[in-house]
Design a protein around this motif. Structure first.
Motif, PDB file in Angstrom:
ATOM      1  N   THR A 501       0.859  -1.179   0.000  1.00 57.18           N
ATOM      2  CA  THR A 501       0.000   0.000   0.000  1.00 57.18           C
ATOM      3  C   THR A 501       0.901   1.236   0.000  1.00 57.18           C
ATOM      4  O   THR A 501       2.000   1.216   0.554  1.00 57.18           O
ATOM      5  N   TYR A 502       0.408   2.299  -0.627  1.00 60.10           N
ATOM      6  CA  TYR A 502       1.205   3.519  -0.737  1.00 60.10           C
ATOM      7  C   TYR A 502       0.447   4.745  -0.240  1.00 60.10           C
ATOM      8  O   TYR A 502       0.740   5.867  -0.627  1.00 60.10           O
ATOM      9  N   THR A 503      -0.528   4.514   0.644  1.00 59.66           N
ATOM     10  CA  THR A 503      -1.285   5.619   1.218  1.00 59.66           C
ATOM     11  C   THR A 503      -1.925   5.157   2.517  1.00 59.66           C
ATOM     12  O   THR A 503      -2.144   3.961   2.736  1.00 59.66           O
ATOM     13  N   ASN A 504      -2.209   6.123   3.390  1.00 59.90           N
ATOM     14  CA  ASN A 504      -3.013   5.859   4.578  1.00 59.90           C
ATOM     15  C   ASN A 504      -4.353   6.577   4.488  1.00 59.90           C
ATOM     16  O   ASN A 504      -5.022   6.794   5.498  1.00 59.90           O
ATOM     17  N   ASP A 505      -4.730   6.926   3.276  1.00 60.89           N
ATOM     18  CA  ASP A 505      -5.916   7.733   3.066  1.00 60.89           C
ATOM     19  C   ASP A 505      -7.176   6.867   3.078  1.00 60.89           C
ATOM     20  O   ASP A 505      -7.953   6.838   2.127  1.00 60.89           O
ATOM     21  N   PHE A 506      -7.353   6.106   4.164  1.00 62.57           N
ATOM     22  CA  PHE A 506      -8.563   5.306   4.320  1.00 62.57           C
ATOM     23  C   PHE A 506      -8.743   4.991   5.798  1.00 62.57           C
ATOM     24  O   PHE A 506      -7.788   4.967   6.581  1.00 62.57           O
ATOM     25  N   TYR A 507      -9.995   4.766   6.166  1.00 60.40           N
ATOM     26  CA  TYR A 507     -10.301   4.336   7.532  1.00 60.40           C
ATOM     27  C   TYR A 507      -9.995   2.847   7.710  1.00 60.40           C
ATOM     28  O   TYR A 507      -9.440   2.416   8.712  1.00 60.40           O
ATOM     29  N   ALA A 508     -10.398   2.057   6.720  1.00 60.36           N
ATOM     30  CA  ALA A 508     -10.191   0.607   6.765  1.00 60.36           C
ATOM     31  C   ALA A 508      -9.971   0.101   5.347  1.00 60.36           C
ATOM     32  O   ALA A 508     -10.411   0.716   4.370  1.00 60.36           O
ATOM     33  N   ILE A 509      -9.286  -1.019   5.258  1.00 62.94           N
ATOM     34  CA  ILE A 509      -9.024  -1.642   3.968  1.00 62.94           C
ATOM     35  C   ILE A 509      -9.589  -3.056   4.011  1.00 62.94           C
ATOM     36  O   ILE A 509      -9.471  -3.754   5.033  1.00 62.94           O
ATOM     37  N   GLY A 510     -10.268  -3.443   2.935  1.00 59.09           N
ATOM     38  CA  GLY A 510     -10.922  -4.746   2.908  1.00 59.09           C
ATOM     39  C   GLY A 510     -10.429  -5.618   1.772  1.00 59.09           C
ATOM     40  O   GLY A 510      -9.983  -5.126   0.736  1.00 59.09           O
ATOM     41  N   VAL A 511     -10.512  -6.932   1.966  1.00 62.46           N
ATOM     42  CA  VAL A 511     -10.122  -7.908   0.946  1.00 62.46           C
ATOM     43  C   VAL A 511     -11.275  -8.882   0.744  1.00 62.46           C
ATOM     44  O   VAL A 511     -11.873  -9.375   1.713  1.00 62.46           O
ATOM     45  N   GLN A 512     -11.578  -9.137  -0.505  1.00 62.71           N
ATOM     46  CA  GLN A 512     -12.628 -10.082  -0.879  1.00 62.71           C
ATOM     47  C   GLN A 512     -12.051 -11.088  -1.867  1.00 62.71           C
ATOM     48  O   GLN A 512     -11.339 -10.721  -2.798  1.00 62.71           O
ATOM     49  N   LEU A 513     -12.336 -12.366  -1.666  1.00 61.82           N
ATOM     50  CA  LEU A 513     -11.897 -13.406  -2.584  1.00 61.82           C
ATOM     51  C   LEU A 513     -12.980 -13.666  -3.628  1.00 61.82           C
ATOM     52  O   LEU A 513     -14.174 -13.622  -3.326  1.00 61.82           O
ATOM     53  N   VAL A 514     -12.527 -13.923  -4.868  1.00 62.51           N
ATOM     54  CA  VAL A 514     -13.433 -14.070  -6.004  1.00 62.51           C
ATOM     55  C   VAL A 514     -13.068 -15.359  -6.742  1.00 62.51           C
ATOM     56  O   VAL A 514     -11.904 -15.561  -7.089  1.00 62.51           O
ATOM     57  N   TYR A 515     -14.068 -16.225  -6.983  1.00 63.60           N
ATOM     58  CA  TYR A 515     -13.819 -17.445  -7.757  1.00 63.60           C
ATOM     59  C   TYR A 515     -14.714 -17.439  -8.986  1.00 63.60           C
ATOM     60  O   TYR A 515     -15.938 -17.287  -8.883  1.00 63.60           O
ATOM     61  N   LYS A 516     -14.109 -17.621 -10.174  1.00 64.50           N
ATOM     62  CA  LYS A 516     -14.827 -17.531 -11.438  1.00 64.50           C
ATOM     63  C   LYS A 516     -14.892 -18.886 -12.141  1.00 64.50           C
ATOM     64  O   LYS A 516     -14.868 -18.968 -13.363  1.00 64.50           O
ATOM     65  N   GLY A 517     -14.963 -19.957 -11.366  1.00 64.12           N
ATOM     66  CA  GLY A 517     -14.999 -21.298 -11.938  1.00 64.12           C
ATOM     67  C   GLY A 517     -16.414 -21.789 -12.151  1.00 64.12           C
ATOM     68  O   GLY A 517     -17.375 -21.277 -11.574  1.00 64.12           O
ATOM     69  N   GLY A 518     -16.524 -22.807 -13.004  1.00 63.84           N
ATOM     70  CA  GLY A 518     -17.818 -23.417 -13.253  1.00 63.84           C
ATOM     71  C   GLY A 518     -18.802 -22.514 -13.949  1.00 63.84           C
ATOM     72  O   GLY A 518     -20.019 -22.721 -13.852  1.00 63.84           O
ATOM     73  N   GLY A 519     -18.315 -21.497 -14.647  1.00 57.39           N
ATOM     74  CA  GLY A 519     -19.190 -20.600 -15.384  1.00 57.39           C
ATOM     75  C   GLY A 519     -19.870 -19.545 -14.545  1.00 57.39           C
ATOM     76  O   GLY A 519     -20.688 -18.778 -15.060  1.00 57.39           O
TER      77      GLY A 519
END
Length: 586
Positions: A501-519
């Motif tokens: 990360t190159y900034t602190n310009d946020f209250y919180a940072i979130g991560v979401q996992l994405v799976y694009k299998g099976g159509g």
């Protein structure tokens, strides 16, 4: 950009020691590309007659006209010096090209291996099959601080030994003189035999300035020749039958791993596509012999574009080593490898499965290896086992942050980073194909703000070629993105990823996992992370609290305070934190 050591360390580009069993190459893009790294630490050598030479200000970068022999195997001894330390060794896995020019001359590419300058070195016919390179020849340039081009030249040098200050010696390069001790050597001889180019004297081609100051690089013992190992390609009919297989690797005593690969199982032959890079044109071939599949060793895969090295499928035996560190009271495990001529895998025609079983016994491994003389691999596969894989639509589980590897951006460091675990399987036990597995990043400006999707841009993340919001879970450039197979706690069904990360310009940072299998595209819940910051208070959350911590005003963690000013940090189940400034009166 940030560099730090991963659990599996990638070593320097070429083999420093033929006995090094666990060496691996470093990507071509991360090798030295600028002589600027030496700054003013150029090694000053005795001044010779620099004014006696013509110093060209152009570099031959276009492929010369003539008969091109491309994709050759190039071997050399290499040498580099960065002003403080020396790096030297040998390579037999580089990629080279050679041209028999229509002008009667000969040329070969990238004469100084560690710079990867797209230049050609000119050779003229001396007599018969003997060729000579005459120097100086401009082979590299960079732009100086004044905006003017600075040129560097190939020039003959000699290796010699200097005291390393530790009771031993270190090789170095110096200008070479002829027998009179005054006249500089200014040529290097080669012979052309059976389409192989072979250096026949013991000079190095050093890189020098037009003042004959060494710039820290040099190659010697140069040879270019054609690949001799067999390369097998499936026919068009066989390729049409390629399907997904799940490859399980690992021995009976250590953790397993899984990967989806392409394989072809026919009536006589079995092919497996290079599991390291999934290139269509790179396959290893086995022959079905009853209830076994036999694979010969030393099969040529092709050229790898990341490392720009020749890759081979090498069969081998492994040895698992256990070492105890009495200082820390910990055990360290690692593998070493020794090539063999080939091995057999169990084969079940009814289930179309093949491989090495789970039981301890055979110590077999595949290496995707740079070169074919010593174990020097880009990837190793212990006891591989293959079974048909049917992709399903699946929902990934939420990521888990690694607290001691989440660091806020600071001006002093110039970066921060976020690290998280992800599961290789969904909650129903379905394996998630990493080729279709991604993560997205979000930020919130306050506790009540709506999430905003973060875009990774090439301006901040230099390895990217365009804006990206979906980052493959296994993407790593070892500069801004990192990933390590296996979780921090040793659980084989999980792995971890990290990004800068190159900034602190946020209250919180979130991560979401994405799976694009099976159509289908399925996503996990967004997990949120907030940094402890003694300058921020009034962080609110209506989610369940899971722990409370206390910090002094200097940021150090303390037990529950009894007097003075302190910071109370409440952690919530969603990964967010509440920071309160309080005064303890007794």
């Amino acid at each position: 950009m940030k560099f730090y050591t991963l659990l599996t360390v990638l070593l320097c580009l070429f083999v420093l020691d033929a006995q090094s069993q666990n060496a691996g190459p470093t990507p071509r893009s991360q090798q030295g590309k600028a002589v600027k790294m030496l700054g003013k630490k150029h090694l000053t050598l005795p001044s010779k007659a620099a004014s006696d030479y013509q110093w060209p200000t152009s570099i031959l970068q276009e492929t010369p006209e003539g008969k091109l022999m491309n994709g050759l195997s190039k071997s050399m001894s290499y040498f580099s010096y960065d002003g403080s330390s020396v790096d030297y060794g040998t390579s037999n896995c580089s990629v080279g090209a050679f041209v028999k020019g229509t002008d009667g001359n000969y040329y070969f590419s990238e004469p100084v291996s560690q710079l990867y300058s797209p230049s050609w070195l000119k050779l003229t016919v001396l007599s018969g099959d003997t060729l000579v390179a005459r120097f100086p020849q401009a082979v590299y340039s960079e732009t100086g601080d004044d905006g003017q081009d600075i040129f560097y030249y190939a020039f003959p040098m000699k290796k010699y030994l200097v005291d390393d200050g530790w009771g031993g010696t270190t090789p170095f390069l110096k200008l070479d003189t002829l027998a009179d001790g005054k006249t500089l050597a200014d040529s290097i001889r080669f012979v052309l035999r059976n389409d192989s180019l072979i250096q026949v004297d013991d000079n190095f081609m050093g890189l020098v300035t037009n003042e004959l100051l060494w710039a820290g690089y040099g190659d010697g013992n140069i040879t270019l020749n054609e690949i001799k190992a067999p390369r097998y390609q499936p026919t068009a009919a066989e390729l049409s039958r390629a399907s997904d297989y799940l490859m399980r690797t690992g021995d009976a005593d250590t953790a397993y791993d899984w990967q989806v690969v392409k394989a072809i199982v026919g009536s006589e032959n079995v092919y497996v596509r290079n599991p390291y890079n999934n290139k269509d044109g790179q396959w290893i071939k086995g022959t079905i012999q009853g209830n076994k599949v036999h694979f010969d060793g030393n099969q040529y895969f092709g050229i790898d574009s990341t490392y720009y090295l020749h890759l081979y499928a090498m069969t081998s035996n492994y040895t698992l080593h256990e070492e105890y560190d009495p200082t820390y009271g910990t055990n360290t495990s690692y593998y070493s490898f020794a090539f063999n001529k080939g091995f057999d895998m169990d084969y079940d025609a009814s289930s179309r499965t093949f491989g090495v079983g789970k039981e301890a016994g055979d110590t077999l491994a595949w290496l995707v290896n740079a070169g074919n003389t010593v174990p020097y691999f880009t990837a190793s596969y212990i006891r591989p086992y293959f079974s048909p894989y049917t992709e399903k639509a699946a929902s990934p589980e939420a990521p888990v942050f690694q607290p001691n590897q989440c660091v806020a951006y600071s001006d002093d460091n110039g970066y921060g980073y976020i690290t998280f675990h992800y599961s290789k399987f969904d909650k129903n036990g379905n394996f998630l194909n990493s080729d279709k597995y991604f993560y997205r990043v979000y930020t919130k400006s306050s506790v009540d703000a709506s999430p905003e999707q973060f875009t990774f841009t090439p301006e901040q993340y230099f390895s990217l070629k365009s804006n990206m919001t979906d980052i493959p879970v296994k993407y790593a450039d070892r500069s801004d993105f990192f990933t390590v197979n296996g979780s921090k706690d040793g659980e084989p069904t999980r792995a971890w990823a990290s990004f800068n990360t190159y900034t602190n310009d946020f209250y919180a940072i979130g991560v979401q996992l994405v799976y694009k299998g099976g159509g289908l595209e399925n996503v996990s819940p967004i997990k949120w992370w907030s940094f402890v910051n003694t300058g921020i208070s009034n962080v609110e959350s209506n989610r369940d609290a899971v722990s409370t911590e206390y910090y002094g005003l200097d940021g150090s963690r303390i037990s529950r305070p009894r007097t003075g000013i302190y910071m109370k940090v409440t952690r919530y189940r969603d990964g967010s934190r509440k920071v309160e400034k309080s005064v303890a009166k007794h």
